[in-house]
Structures are given as C-alpha cells and as structure tokens.
Enzyme design. Structure first.
Site, short mmCIF file in Angstrom:
data_model
loop_
_atom_site.label_atom_id
_atom_site.label_comp_id
_atom_site.label_asym_id
_atom_site.label_seq_id
_atom_site.Cartn_x
_atom_site.Cartn_y
_atom_site.Cartn_z
N HIS A 1 0.81 -1.22 0.00
CA HIS A 1 0.00 0.00 0.00
C HIS A 1 0.85 1.27 0.00
CE1 HIS A 1 -3.07 -2.69 2.29
NE2 HIS A 1 -3.05 -2.96 1.00
C1 LIG Z 1 0.40 -7.39 -4.78
C2 LIG Z 1 -0.54 -6.26 -4.45
C3 LIG Z 1 -1.66 -6.52 -3.65
C4 LIG Z 1 -2.53 -5.47 -3.34
N1 LIG Z 1 -3.70 -5.77 -2.70
C5 LIG Z 1 -4.65 -4.80 -2.59
C6 LIG Z 1 -5.95 -5.13 -2.16
O1 LIG Z 1 -6.29 -6.30 -1.92
N2 LIG Z 1 -6.85 -4.11 -2.03
C7 LIG Z 1 -6.54 -2.82 -2.30
O2 LIG Z 1 -7.38 -1.94 -2.12
N3 LIG Z 1 -5.30 -2.50 -2.73
C8 LIG Z 1 -4.37 -3.46 -2.92
N4 LIG Z 1 -3.16 -3.15 -3.46
C9 LIG Z 1 -2.86 -1.74 -3.73
C10 LIG Z 1 -3.65 -1.14 -4.90
O3 LIG Z 1 -3.86 -2.08 -5.92
C11 LIG Z 1 -2.87 0.07 -5.40
O4 LIG Z 1 -2.69 0.97 -4.33
C12 LIG Z 1 -3.57 0.80 -6.54
O5 LIG Z 1 -3.86 -0.09 -7.58
C13 LIG Z 1 -2.66 1.94 -7.02
O6 LIG Z 1 -3.22 2.56 -8.14
P1 LIG Z 1 -2.38 3.62 -8.97
O7 LIG Z 1 -3.25 4.10 -10.06
O8 LIG Z 1 -1.79 4.60 -8.03
O9 LIG Z 1 -1.13 2.81 -9.56
P2 LIG Z 1 -1.12 1.51 -10.46
O10 LIG Z 1 -2.42 0.82 -10.44
O11 LIG Z 1 0.08 0.73 -10.04
O12 LIG Z 1 -0.93 2.07 -11.93
C14 LIG Z 1 0.23 2.66 -12.42
C15 LIG Z 1 0.34 2.28 -13.88
O13 LIG Z 1 1.30 3.11 -14.51
C16 LIG Z 1 2.13 2.33 -15.35
N5 LIG Z 1 3.40 3.02 -15.50
C17 LIG Z 1 4.30 3.30 -14.53
N6 LIG Z 1 5.36 3.94 -15.04
C18 LIG Z 1 5.12 4.10 -16.37
C19 LIG Z 1 5.85 4.69 -17.43
N7 LIG Z 1 7.05 5.25 -17.23
N8 LIG Z 1 5.31 4.67 -18.67
C20 LIG Z 1 4.08 4.12 -18.89
N9 LIG Z 1 3.37 3.53 -17.91
C21 LIG Z 1 3.88 3.52 -16.67
C22 LIG Z 1 2.24 1.02 -14.58
O14 LIG Z 1 2.70 -0.03 -15.38
C23 LIG Z 1 0.83 0.84 -14.06
O15 LIG Z 1 0.00 0.16 -14.98
C24 LIG Z 1 -2.26 -4.15 -3.79
C25 LIG Z 1 -1.14 -3.90 -4.59
C26 LIG Z 1 -0.30 -4.94 -4.94
C27 LIG Z 1 0.88 -4.66 -5.81
#
Ligand SMILES: Cc1cc2nc3c(=O)[nH]c(=O)nc-3n(C[C@H](O)[C@H](O)[C@H](O)COP(=O)(O)OP(=O)(O)OC[C@H]3O[C@@H](n4cnc5c(N)ncnc54)[C@H](O)[C@@H]3O)c2cc1C
Length: 547
Positions: free
Chosen positions: A472
């Site tokens: 997280h």
């Molecule tokens: C193993 C795991 C288990 C988890 N379990 C839970 C759960 O059960 N419940 C819950 O609520 N949360 C959970 N989380 C946390 C939750 O999923 C994340 O906090 C949330 O998805 C974050 O969203 P975000 O949009 O910030 O980032 P992300 O969803 O990580 O999206 C970022 C995206 O940007 C892309 N990206 C990054 N850099 C670049 C670049 N330079 N060029 C192009 N693309 C790029 C990445 O590939 C990714 O697709 C978990 C996370 C993980 C990893």
C-alpha cells in the site's frame, strides 16, 4: 506529431477511471500510454492467480526496496502491476475505503473538498455493491462490482467467533458507518473473476472511438515548453524500442503510481535540485517534495500450525487442486475464486485510541517465510496485523538518469516510535486471536513469532525479522497548499508552479489512510475527472450530526 487533448501516463487504477470518465465527452481525444502489456493473461483474471502474478515479471515491476533501519538487514520485495489495470490487475481484490477521519484529515491539511462528506459520493458513484450495505454509504449503479466472500470456511468462522469472544463485534459492513469489528472481506470479484480497474473502466472506454490505448509504451519523460507540459516521450516497444512523442493540447496526466510518478517527474527535471543535479539532469522546476513522504503499511504475519482440519495449503496440491479447478471451471466458485485474505478485523491498540488503528487479516493458509507467494507444505493459518496510520515516512528517488533503472525506494518502516509500539500491539492481538477458545480445536501451536517471544522487545525483534509490505505505498507526490514545504500538487491535483500537468494516483495522498489503497485511488481519479472537465462536484453527504 500526433496530438490528443489528454495524454494519460499509466493505465492503472487511476488511469483506467480517468480514461473512462474523460472519454464520456465525445469531443475529447484521449491517449493512454501503458509501459506493460495487455491484461490477457488468465492468472490476472483468476482470483487465485494472485499467487502467480505476485512474481510474474511480464506484468509486474517487481521492485526491491532498500534495506530499512528496522527491517533486520532485509530488502523487502515491492510488487507493482505493469499491465492494463496496473496494480489492480495483480492485487488481493480487497475493497476497503478507510475511515471518515482519514479524509477529514486530508481536508484539515488544507485540501478543500477532500473531507469525507465530499469524497463519499465518489465512492458511491464508482461501485456496484452486491450484498449488505446502507444506501447512505453504498452505491448500486457503478462499474466496480463489490461482493462479499461467499466461501464459508470452518476456520474463518472459528476465527470470527474468537474475535467476538475477545469483545470485537461482528460488523456487517466495514465500508459503512463504522469500520471497527470483524467480518468476511469485501472483494472486487464478480462471478469468480477479478474486477480490475481495466475490466470495470478501461475496457468499456476503449469501445469509444476517442480513446487510444497503447501498451508496451514506456514513458521516459514529460515534454515542457517553459513551465507548461505539452507532451510526453516514450519508447514504443519498451527498452531499446522506438523513441516516440505525443502532444497534449490540454493536459498531461501522470498516473504512474506511487513509485513511478515521482520517478518520472524527477527524470523530467521536476524535483529537488540537489538530487537532479547529482544525476546530471537539468532542473526544469524546483519542487523538493517530489518523491518525499512515502508511507506504507508494514505487516508481520503471525502463523500457527493447524490440526484436525484441512487448510488451503493442502487443498492447493495434487488431486484436491484438480477438483478445485473443475469446480471453478463449472461453477466459478471454490478455492480458485478466493482472494489471498478472507476475514478482516479492525480494532484499536489502546483504550484511548480515537478510532481503529489496527487492521488484521485472517487466512486459513500460511506462506513460506511469511511472504505471500508460496504456500507452506504443512497445514497453517496466518494473521497479518498492521498499523493503519503510520507516522514513519521515506522516499522514492531516481537511481540514475536512465528511465529504465528502478528507482530507489526507502520506506523507513517503523522509524517512528509510535509505529513500533502499535505494530507490537497488533502482534499481541494476533496471538490472542489465534489462541482464542473457538479456534482451540484447530490450533496446534504458534509457529511465528513462537512461544519464546514474550516481551515487547522480543515482539519488535520478530517484527523486524519477518515484517513485509502490505503493498500500500502512497504519499510521494502529496496534495497540499503551495506554501507547504512538502506539497507537490494542489487540491485540484495540478503540479505546483507548472501548467498543463496533474498527478492523479495513490501518490497524491497527503497521509496514509486506514485501508488498502485501491478503492480510494479510484475515488481520487473519479473526483479529479470532474475537476478536469469543469463539472460541478456531487453534493457533499449531510450526516445527521452535521446537518
Ligand atoms: C500485490 C498487491 C496486492 C494489493 N492488494 C490490494 C488489495 O487487496 N486491495 C486494495 O485496495 N489495494 C491493494 N493493493 C494496492 C492497490 O492495488 C494500489 O494501491 C492501486 O492499484 C494503485 O493505483 P495507482 O493508479 O496509483 O497505480 P497503479 O495501479 O500501479 O498504476 C500505475 C500504472 O502506470 C504504469 N506506469 C508506470 N510507469 C510508467 C511509465 N514510465 N510509462 C508508462 N506507464 C507507466 C504502470 O505499469 C501501471 O500500470 C495491492 C497492490 C499490490 C501490488
């Protein structure tokens, strides 16, 4: 040069919602750039596939953190989704919003419109709750299906009765009025399949002609004209690919997640001047808060050996696994439709604690070295316990000017004394839960931390040896007023001092919340989409005491 209205970097939780909401305006042209591949892999969609995607480098950035001051010399693994849906495509499916106090604190830090009554309408708008829930809090018409665990397991039942025997009430909905209590977990799973942000929001949006999604498009830097972001450069095909540039008429939206968003700002010359200069990067805009303030939940996982009953450890092997696979294929139910944790318990570490500061999860399974990923051979059950609102903060900094080099991730788990105290309290509660009378028929002995661990110092030593992330991370591009030393974006999520650039993802959280982060990241993106489109925010919810 190809030009769009909006260029979204990252098709993760936030990026998927943004693509959906912004493309509702048929005149807006949207380009989404995702470094990873499409989300076709079956392990993404099969809930139990979590255990596989956890280490699968084709869809996972698979970062390693720096050794921390309290991690016993260990570098802790940090998985992150790298595919459509981002981390929501590899996460543990848990749907958990957090408490009222979390968002009210964001507002108190100077962020107008981010208090709980303001954000609740977005949580409701996003979800399609199936099952119990008070309509004041729960939505029924959104794209994100939220169900409750439907696998009645005797060990889970005994654990819940154990919690009740210790005075922890059963809570019908921890995403409702009150979080405290024990219950089966709510999950983003529909008909035995994962509901990622891509499934719920991005794929429906891709059917619109104004959305252009590009996979294997690794963004290397944001392009500026003066202080205005006008486009991005990316490597088509990833490392060693074809350098390509796209322009944004209106805005560049950075949704790369907590580790990659600050990394990309720094690579683009936005950040601490000392850091940028030390890597030979020209300073475009000095903003010392970029990458600073990283927070995460740190969880030791207490393990007990089990007798008189089968646990998931055995059911996931040999003939039993084939039976379960058949069950899933024919009914979409059974073991393969399960998330990695099944029961959720929220409680407080002390009688004077204002609201629940401990989150505990129960799983009738156990993992090698306490790290999710590989099940143990002998029967086991696990209680993970963590402090909900840690005070320790770390950072994300570029390792070099190479956009393909992983960033330096230092979370500084347990650096603050309060955090150490609360984590120890969580482990002690985990021991009481595992040793409760209703679990006694199945409890063989405590394996970790083990009966020799008795004093607070011994519990703390155990926590430093075996604690891990709960995945997280947040707070590396914090939202706050321009005159604060730490803020990166304002309360409209615009980067301070720059034009045409917003950061919209988990990194903008000013403080860690009492929850897993997916639900609130989706909420952040939904709220931001209204700001970008100039739409009036839904009316704040009026609660009885504030009406
Ligand atoms: C193993 C795991 C288990 C988890 N379990 C839970 C759960 O059960 N419940 C819950 O609520 N949360 C959970 N989380 C946390 C939750 O999923 C994340 O906090 C949330 O998805 C974050 O969203 P975000 O949009 O910030 O980032 P992300 O969803 O990580 O999206 C970022 C995206 O940007 C892309 N990206 C990054 N850099 C670049 C670049 N330079 N060029 C192009 N693309 C790029 C990445 O590939 C990714 O697709 C978990 C996370 C993980 C990893």
């Amino acid at each position: 040069m190809e030009t769009f209205d909006y260029v979204i970097i990252g098709a993760g939780s936030a990026g998927s919602v943004l693509a959906n909401r912004l493309s509702e305006d048929a005149t807006a042209r949207i380009c989404v750039l995702e470094a990873g591949p499409s989300d076709w892999h079956p392990y993404i969609h099969l809930p139990a596939g979590f255990i596989k995607t956890f280490h699968m480098k084709s869809v996972n950035w698979a970062y390693q953190q720096e050794v921390g001051p309290w991690t016993g010399g260990r570098s802790i693994y940090a998985p992150r989704g790298k595919t459509l849906g981002g981390s929501s495509s590899i996460n543990g499916h848990i749907y958990n919003r957090g408490q009222r106090q979390d968002f009210d604190t964001w507002a108190q830090l100077g962020n107008r419109g981010w208090g709980y009554p303001d954000v609740l309408p977005y949580f409701k708008r996003l979800e399609r709750r199936v099952g119990e829930g008070d309509e004041t809090y729960r939505g029924r018409d959104g794209n994100l299906t939220v169900t409750t665990m439907d696998w009645q397991d005797p060990l889970c039942e005994a654990f819940m009765h154990g919690a009740i025997s210790l005075g922890i009430p059963k809570n019908p909905d921890y995403n409702g009025a009150i979080q405290e209590g024990v219950s089966y977990a709510q999950r983003t799973i529909k008909n035995g399949l994962r509901v990622s942000a891509a499934t719920a929001f991005l794929h429906p949006a891709r059917k619109r002609p104004n959305v252009n999604v590009r996979t294997h498009a690794h963004v290397t830097n944001i392009v500026f004209e003066g202080k205005r972001a006008v486009g991005v450069r990316y490597m088509k095909g990833g490392k060693g690919g074809v350098p390509t540039e796209v322009r944004a008429n209106k805005e560049v939206i950075l949704s790369g997640g907590t580790y990659n968003s600050p990394q990309l700002l720094q690579l683009s010359g936005v950040g601490s001047p000392e850091l940028l200069k030390s890597h030979g990067i020209e300073v475009r805009h000095a903003l010392p808060g970029v990458g600073e303030g990283l927070q995460d939940h740190y969880a030791p996982r207490s393990v007990a050996r089990v007798k008189n009953i089968q646990t998931i450890n055995e059911l996931r092997r040999g003939l039993s696994l084939w039976v379960e696979a058949l069950k899933w294929a024919t009914t979409r139910r059974g073991l393969l439709s399960l998330s990695p944790t099944m029961v959720y318990c929220f409680w407080h570490s002390g009688e004077t604690t204002e609201s629940s500061d401990l989150q505990l999860t129960f799983t009738p399974a156990s993992y090698k070295e306490g790290v999710q990923g590989q099940l143990e051979d002998q029967p086991g059950m696990t209680v993970a316990s963590w402090q909900q609102r840690p005070e320790s903060r770390g950072y994300v900094r570029i390792r070099s000017a190479d956009p393909f080099a992983p960033p330096i991730i230092q979370t500084n788990y347990l650096a603050e004394e309060l955090d150490r105290r609360v984590v120890v309290a969580g482990m002690k509660l985990a021991r009481r839960l595992l040793g409760s009378v209703p679990l006694a028929p199945y409890f063989a002995h405590e394996d970790f931390p083990g009966p020799n661990v008795q004093s607070d110092d011994e519990f703390l030593a155990a926590a430093t040896q075996r604690g891990t992330t709960t995945f997280h991370p947040g707070c590396t591009c914090r939202m706050g007023p321009a005159d604060s030393s730490w803020a990166v974006v304002d309360d409209q999520l615009r980067v301070h001092g720059l034009q045409g650039l917003r950061v919209i993802d988990a990194s903008i959280m000013p403080r860690m919340i009492s929850a897993n982060l997916n639900a609130s990241t989706l909420m952040i993106a939904d709220k931001a989409s209204d700001m970008i489109r100039g739409r009036t925010a839904p009316e704040a919810v009026k609660f009885a005491e504030t009406a």
